[in-house]
Design an enzyme around this catalytic site. Sequence first.
Site, mmCIF file in Angstrom:
data_model
loop_
_atom_site.group_PDB
_atom_site.id
_atom_site.type_symbol
_atom_site.label_atom_id
_atom_site.label_comp_id
_atom_site.label_asym_id
_atom_site.label_seq_id
_atom_site.Cartn_x
_atom_site.Cartn_y
_atom_site.Cartn_z
ATOM 1 N N SER A 1 -9.701 74.064 18.559
ATOM 2 C CA SER A 1 -8.815 74.235 19.713
ATOM 3 C C SER A 1 -9.463 74.869 20.935
ATOM 4 C CB SER A 1 -7.581 75.047 19.314
ATOM 5 O OG SER A 1 -6.670 74.233 18.611
ATOM 6 N N LYS B 1 -9.252 73.011 24.196
ATOM 7 C CA LYS B 1 -8.161 73.127 25.166
ATOM 8 C C LYS B 1 -8.571 73.845 26.442
ATOM 9 C CE LYS B 1 -4.854 72.727 21.446
ATOM 10 N NZ LYS B 1 -4.363 73.416 20.268
ATOM 11 N N SER C 1 -1.475 77.614 21.390
ATOM 12 C CA SER C 1 -2.382 76.544 20.988
ATOM 13 C C SER C 1 -1.642 75.279 20.593
ATOM 14 C CB SER C 1 -3.291 76.995 19.831
ATOM 15 O OG SER C 1 -4.445 76.203 19.752
ATOM 16 N N LYS D 1 -9.982 81.676 24.260
ATOM 17 C CA LYS D 1 -9.288 80.750 23.351
ATOM 18 C C LYS D 1 -9.894 80.781 21.952
ATOM 19 C CE LYS D 1 -6.240 77.521 22.545
ATOM 20 N NZ LYS D 1 -6.155 77.989 21.138
#
Length: 283
Positions: A68, A71, A128, A234
């Site tokens: 993730s 992202k 997320s 993140k």
Amino acid sequence: MKKMKLAIILITLVILAVAAGLGRHYVTRQTAAEPAPDVSAAQAILVDGKTGKVLYEKNADEKAYPASTTKIMTALLVLETLEKYDSPIDQKVAVPKEAVGVEGSSLYLKEGEKISLQDLLYGLMLRSGNDAAVALSIIAAGNTDLFVQQMNDKAVKLHCKNTHFVNPNGLFDENHYTTVRDMSIIAREAMTHKAFRTIVAAKSWDADREESEFNHFYNKNKTVHQFKGGNGIKIGFTKASGRTLVASSERNGKELICVVMSAPNWFQDAYILMEYGFKRLEE
């Protein structure tokens, strides 16, 4: 008398020798470089967030799977699109059907639901949401395939030499890969955007949605909760990718970006590296 004088001379010489030895030891301790830390991550890099200078690296150009942390690029492109067309971030959009029921972390979007781009971006980066990534890709580019092409084009433009995306959320695919070096470049670029910095630094966010059960987004990135000066960015995880983390922090006008992948002790690794980095920047 001669023996006494000789004894005094010997004692004086011993004292001088010991003092000299202590002096050399003191200088060595003061000038010795901070030893490079040992981390669990298979790949890791630490860079000066202001200049991009690499302060630490471990297998920085080795192929890795971002999960993730993908992202970051998704949010960057959406924000650039908004800036390009001077579009307000708080505008509401309709959720496309393709974004409903996407596997993994989710905002539990419903087809046709009206939600602001701002809420989608917070849901993307804090909770997320894989469905938020798909929704944003379609809204920004018309369809996900075109958006993914834009992701790859942006990676090339940033001189990321070993990165290839196949989706906007980081769900595992053998052809969806990067390196910690490339990801640090993408992260530094994203952090130049004020809106991005604000979003990833938030500890939580309450979205304006009818589905009140799913409108509170808590930031899963512990860096902003635990680390002194932590201000982003993140986390990511899939069984195939392992634990991945892009972390950032700022102290006394100095900023660091740390990327660790295939990292069993992801947060501990990042904290150790960033403490090391701040000491390096003070030298």
